[in-house]
Scaffold this active site. Sequence first.
Site, mmCIF file in Angstrom:
data_model
loop_
_atom_site.group_PDB
_atom_site.id
_atom_site.type_symbol
_atom_site.label_atom_id
_atom_site.label_comp_id
_atom_site.label_asym_id
_atom_site.label_seq_id
_atom_site.Cartn_x
_atom_site.Cartn_y
_atom_site.Cartn_z
ATOM 1 N N LYS A 115 0.857 -1.494 0.070
ATOM 2 C CA LYS A 115 0.168 0.049 -0.129
ATOM 3 C C LYS A 115 0.938 1.171 -0.151
ATOM 4 C CE LYS A 115 -4.398 0.781 0.427
ATOM 5 N NZ LYS A 115 -5.666 0.119 0.068
HETATM 6 N N1 GLU Z 1 -7.318 0.310 -3.122
HETATM 7 C C1 GLU Z 1 -8.171 -0.942 -3.214
HETATM 8 C C2 GLU Z 1 -8.101 -1.839 -2.232
HETATM 9 O O1 GLU Z 1 -8.146 -1.419 -0.945
HETATM 10 C C3 GLU Z 1 -7.797 -1.627 -4.744
HETATM 11 C C4 GLU Z 1 -6.312 -2.093 -4.638
HETATM 12 C C5 GLU Z 1 -5.976 -2.768 -6.117
HETATM 13 O O2 GLU Z 1 -6.676 -2.919 -6.989
HETATM 14 O O3 GLU Z 1 -4.592 -3.084 -6.085
HETATM 15 O O4 GLU Z 1 -8.510 -3.197 -2.255
#
Ligand code: GLU
Length: 425
Positions: A115
Amino acid sequence: MTTSIDRSATQAPVNVWNMAQRQLDEVARLIGLSDSIHEFLREPKRVLEVSVPVRMDSGDLRLFRGYRVQHNMSRGPGKGGIRFHPDVTLDEVKALAMWMTWKCALVNIPFGGAKGGVICDPKNMSPSELENLTRRFTTEISIIIGPEKDIPAPDVYTTPQIMAWIMDTFSMQHGYSIPGVVTGKPIAIGGSLGRDKATARGCLFVVDEAMRVIDRPIEGARVAIQGFGNAGLHAAELMTERGYRVVAVSDSRGGVANAKGLDVKGLIAYKEETGAVAGFGGGESLNNKDVLEYDCDVLVPAALEKVITKDNAPKIKAKIVAEAANGPTLPEADDILFDRGILVLPDILANAGGVTVSYFEWVQNLQENFWEEDEITPRLKMKMTRAFREAHEKATRYKIDMRKGAYAVAVSRVAEATKLRGLYP
Ligand code: GLU
């Protein structure tokens, strides 16, 4: 079966990182995870903290702080969004990265968890300031991202346009187009059909399964949604199309409710025009917190973390809570909801549709071969339904809540991969 590690530190007042570790600790005990693997999974593999100098429209230089955290990459490259928000902290990004590890494992896609986040207030930045911030942040984290290493995506307050800037910056630095470095891109530069609504559609699929399990009809079932960004807005739209009745909706500026059902199309047009849902004519106004306690069958928290607490958990009226947001429910609230017989579909299940279609996007980019929407939606449905059933089976068998059931499936998969790969050198 129990581990001997002292976890008392995790009982301290809630910080999301402690909360994420505590969720893991509880399941580690349950599945008899070895102390060594448990210890290993409790910490991120890699944390990168960067300074991001940005030329503002005024001509001044401003320094922003950003992070990219890779929690675990035993099952594949890191995967997870980038958040632009004033309240971003390193601990929050660490928690979100850990949750991505479990989420990817639960829907069984070959990614680890990662993240990113930048402390900034995108609502008060111009498009060129945002572009400058994105390009410099991408450059700073480019040493650890890449289609085989770690693939960012949208998260709170980041958009397909921002993903396009990430893709362009990374590609320019390498001298050729590398669409697979990021997902959630616009279709015109290698994005996938269905990615924009994927989080909401995945959420709908698991809510449908949950309604079947608790034996309730979908037609007319009342839904309340907190948050009207990508997840909340599309959930309102798709759930209405499916026959649910959206009765309350809110965003950071306030909400609107109508027990007979809101005019969702009108509400979306109103949000697009004014940037908020508050003040929409088709119902009475209520605040962003009250929406959680509104009389409904399905509650969809689709905004930020830590909104369902021990104080409001006893007042929630829904039969199902579907966590479109990451981390909306505190552990003590989880226990209250479970005791009250409320079925909580945890974040790592309920919002996994987004990363699942991100995976499809990445596969399409690597193959340079694009799928039609009617190939994407059934594949998404299959993955979501299977994940629901696996988590529900564990929850029923061990008489635990769905979060623990989902974690049991996910953590076991990550532990197996970690064990099989062994220790290098
Ligand atoms: N931000 C989204 C999540 O928390 C999508 C992450 C992604 O597609 O890599 O799952």
